[in-house]
Design a protein around this motif. Structure first.
Motif, PDB file in Angstrom:
ATOM      1  N   ALA A 226      -1.305  42.383 -26.597  1.00 22.54           N
ATOM      2  CA  ALA A 226      -0.101  42.281 -26.149  1.00 22.54           C
ATOM      3  C   ALA A 226       0.351  41.617 -24.729  1.00 22.54           C
ATOM      4  O   ALA A 226       1.218  41.177 -24.167  1.00 22.54           O
ATOM      5  N   SER A 582       4.274  43.088 -31.485  1.00 25.38           N
ATOM      6  CA  SER A 582       4.682  42.556 -30.104  1.00 25.38           C
ATOM      7  C   SER A 582       5.456  41.515 -30.313  1.00 25.38           C
ATOM      8  O   SER A 582       4.890  40.403 -30.971  1.00 25.38           O
ATOM      9  N   ASN A 609       7.368  45.827 -28.093  1.00 29.52           N
ATOM     10  CA  ASN A 609       6.283  46.528 -29.112  1.00 29.52           C
ATOM     11  C   ASN A 609       6.625  47.695 -29.772  1.00 29.52           C
ATOM     12  O   ASN A 609       7.737  48.192 -29.426  1.00 29.52           O
TER      13      ASN A 609
END
Length: 775
Positions: A226, A582, A609
């Motif tokens: 992410a 995410s 996320n």
């Protein structure tokens, strides 16, 4: 059609530069009056810093009178105007090249490579899967080139990262590279293919550039990380680079030698070779451990003929990464204090890696309106990693007369096999003002991991804190891990250009399979911890860019990514820990200033996320799924030349949490800059460099494993360092002196855990002598 065949009309080649990775976007001011086509082509080549020769000077089309060519144009645009009305046409060939092809002929007749600004990278394929000017890319990609790293005498990833705005580094393994409130979890990629999980901090001597795609994205990598995608663009064998040798000395008994040589294997220069090597060693790292080293050997080959573009390499490296001195955050006094329970001077992780890389590309058909291209990339890497490290867990009162300090240690030996591949069909269709680039791709990554480890602990002063030897098959308290991971997916993508409007539409189906078998062996008892996980997810990515003027554009992008949990993250019932999804939104402006010499990007982003692991308060050693995190912020990035002799790479990033839980290991404020100024001195040239890095507003994570309570104290210190360089060039010789952390300021690497803070490198000197031989 072979290179040099009778139908070849012209050839442009470099006089002093590498392959142009950016000439497709660099613009030049042309003012060429009515002239014959041959003269116009010569003028274009001169303006772009290239030379031109004609295989058939008497060719009729070369002597036709053409219209004037005026204005600020790219090399491709100027050549297109010069060839208008003839049987020849120009198209981008990817990787910064331009093809001149004959209608109905082989598209590899001529490949044109123009001079480029080697200090910045102006295009990328990280988000779009095809080489796209950054100005037309709906997202933020920051990069640093080998030329900038050379000006800083840099050969390591940790030092290279300081050039990337809004990107942080925390030592590993795995090393954490952070961006926008999340980290890479140690993942990295080479030419878009996944690297070994135990590959360590790969050296940078054999890369052309390092890129980071900001925010969550799974278009290129499938299951992703992410915090951003870190990608190495390796050097290639193109037969245009001069042979270079260097020798260096520095503080802490540092010594280094490196070589970058190459040439042609075939008589027609279609098959080239290149070798890059490095050997560097120091007695110790300033404010750190003992005997860091890096040894690299990379054999590279490149082939260009019969419509094929083939690149292959065999890379070996052996690195020993050491840690800075260990500190902890004393919450009672809100100060950073040294850990005195033990010395971590002998802590290290060492990586040995052998990898094979192959890239194949061929046009199946090509014309002015339609191109169909097959592309395939393969990467195999075998890596071994040895780790010996001690960590500080804080003070405890265990009933003895004095407070005890808990020290834990880790010793492990890991082996990892990684195979990564990607194959796609690329189709480009141009109809009037509308151009579409379709891609259908399949990628596959397989990883096999084996580890033999031992963890231990000691209460100081009642027990000695000593570094334990590596475990073997008879070590008491050892653990074994055998894991197999598969990432694969299918991508369907369309990249649209319609006048000033550019759009990216992508859909990816990702699959992830994990089989993990772990045993904890306390003779005669054996405890098993097994995990199997299967993930299937369809994820979209989209974005749009609108060019307001020829120097400014606005953009928006929407990205999603899926991140599987780490192997050691387990729930108490034994169920697989859920993956983290995410989502990222980003909007901004991209500009090319000072005649296109400098690029500037400003963006605002929001990211979220879910399913972040939290310590299970009811079951020690296990985790529960947390609510996730939300972040937002803005960034400003600049790279390029303000004047022809003044280069600037700089940036500022502001990142903040959007909920009550603070971001971990994510500075609220970050800034960086590197300025290079050169000027003539007699027959030579002086290069002056100066820059720095700043971080502030970082939160730590502190977990009380007795109570399961986790807090997030604010780190009390700022990170601030300045670096300087001075170099002198005369002909093929250069002498370059760099000083890192010029004022020897005490710094802590971007902190994560409050009890283990690593000191950044202190003041270091490097003096490098380089000589280049003519091609």
């Amino acid at each position: 059609m072979k290179w040099g065949a009778s139908c070849v009309v012209l050839a442009l080649e470099l006089v002093c530069a590498e392959q142009a990775s950016a000439q497709t976007v660099t613009r030049y001011n042309f003012d060429i009056p009515n002239s014959v086509r041959a003269a116009a082509i010569q003028a274009i080549a001169h303006a772009a810093g290239a030379s031109v020769s004609f295989a058939q000077p008497g060719n009729k089309s070369l002597h036709e009178v053409i219209k004037p060519i005026r204005g600020k144009l790219t090399l491709a645009q100027a050549l297109s105007q010069a060839l208008a009305g003839s049987e020849w046409y120009v198209e981008s060939a990817g990787n910064g090249q331009v093809r001149i092809a004959r209608s109905g002929g082989d598209a590899s007749d001529i490949i044109v490579t123009g001079q480029r600004d080697q200090l910045r990278k102006e295009d990328s394929n990280l988000l779009t899967r095809s080489d796209t000017p950054l100005k037309n890319t709906p997202g933020t990609i920051v990069s640093v080139t080998q030329e900038v790293l050379a000006s800083q005498n840099v050969t390591s990833l940790s030092e290279a990262i300081r050039n990337l705005p809004g990107v942080t580094y925390t030592p590993g393994p795995p090393s954490q590279i952070g961006s926008r409130g999340a980290t890479t979890l140690g993942a990295s990629f080479t030419s878009g293919l996944r690297n070994s999980a135990v590959g360590g901090d790969a050296p940078t001597i054999d890369v052309e550039s390092i890129e980071v795609l900001k925010g969550p994205s799974s278009v290129l990598t499938g299951t992703a990380v992410a915090g951003g995608l870190v990608n190495f663009n390796p050097k290639r064998a193109l037969g245009v680079s001069p042979a270079e040798f260097d020798f260096a000395v520095g503080s802490d008994k540092y010594i280094r030698g490196s070589v970058d040589v190459g040439g042609a294997i075939s008589s027609d220069n279609r098959l080239n070779w290149r070798f890059v090597g490095l050997s560097e060693y120091a007695d110790h790292q300033d404010n750190g451990g003992n005997a860091p080293h890096s040894y690299v050997a990379d054999a590279i080959f490149g082939y260009r003929d019969h419509g094929w573009k083939i690149d292959a390499s065999s890379q070996f490296y052996d690195t020993r990464i050491v840690y800075g001195r260990l500190y902890y955050d004393d919450l009672t006094t809100n100060t950073v204090k040294p850990v005195t329970a033990f010395s971590n001077d002998d802590n290290y992780y060492r990586t040995k890696s052998l990898s094979q890389n192959l890239s194949l590309e061929r046009d199946l058909t090509s014309s002015k309106k339609f191109t169909l291209r097959l592309r395939s990339r393969l990467r195999y890497q075998y890596a071994e990693q040895t780790l010996q490290n001690q960590l500080y867990q804080g003070t405890y009162n265990i009933g003895l007369p004095q407070i005890q300090e808990l020290v834990t240690g880790n010793s492990s030996f890991s082996k990892n096999k990684q195979f990564s591949s990607s194959t796609d069909i690329y189709a480009k269709l141009a109809t009037g003002q509308l151009t579409q680039q379709f891609i259908v791709a399949f990628d596959y990554a397989w990883q096999n991991a084996n580890q033999l480890a031992r963890s231990y602990s000691a209460f100081v002063p009642s027990q000695p804190a000593t570094l334990e030897p590596l475990p073997d098959d008879n070590t008491y308290g050892r653990s074994t891990l055998h894991a197999t991971r598969k990432d694969y997916g299918v991508v369907v993508q369309d990249q649209i250009a319609w006048g000033a409007f550019h759009a990216l539409l992508s859909l990816r189906q990702s699959w992830f399979d994990l089989t993990s078998r772990q045993q904890f062996i306390y003779t005669p008892n054996i405890y098993n911890n097994n995990a199997d996980q299967r993930i299937s997810k369809l994820l979209p990515t989209g974005g749009a860019v609108y060019e307001l003027t020829d120097w400014a554009s606005i953009y928006y992008t929407y990205q999603k990514a899926i991140t599987p949990p780490q192997l050691n993250i387990q729930t108490y019932p034994g169920n697989p820990f859920p993956p983290s999804i995410s989502t990222g939104h980003e909007a901004g402006v991209k500009m090319e200033l000072f005649g296109g010499r400098i690029s500037l990007t400003g963006d605002y982003f929001r990211k979220s996320n879910n399913n972040l692991p939290l310590v299970d308060p009811a079951h020690a050693g296990f985790y529960i799924a947390g609510p996730g995190q939300k972040s937002e912020g803005f960034e400003i990035n600049q790279s390029g030349k303000i004047t022809p002799t003044l280069f600037l790479q700089s940036g500022f990033a502001y990142t903040v949490s959007r909920d009550s839980k603070p971001l971990i290991s994510a500075p609220r404020y970050q800034a960086n800059a590197w300025i290079l100024k050169n000027f003539k001195l007699g027959d030579g040239q002086i290069d002056l460099g100066f820059g720095g890095n700043y971080q502030d507003g970082t939160n730590l994570v502190l977990t009380n494993y007795s109570t399961g309570v986790t807090t997030y104290p604010k780190f009390p210190q700022k990170y601030l360092r300045f670096d300087a360089a001075i170099g002198y060039k005369n002909g093929p010789y250069k002498l370059n002196l760099t000083v890192n952390n010029l004022f020897d300021r005490f710094n802590i690497y971007t902190p994560l855990v409050a009890t283990n803070l690593y000191q950044g490198v202190g003041r270091e000197f490097r003096l490098v002598f380089t000589t280049a031989l003519p091609r």
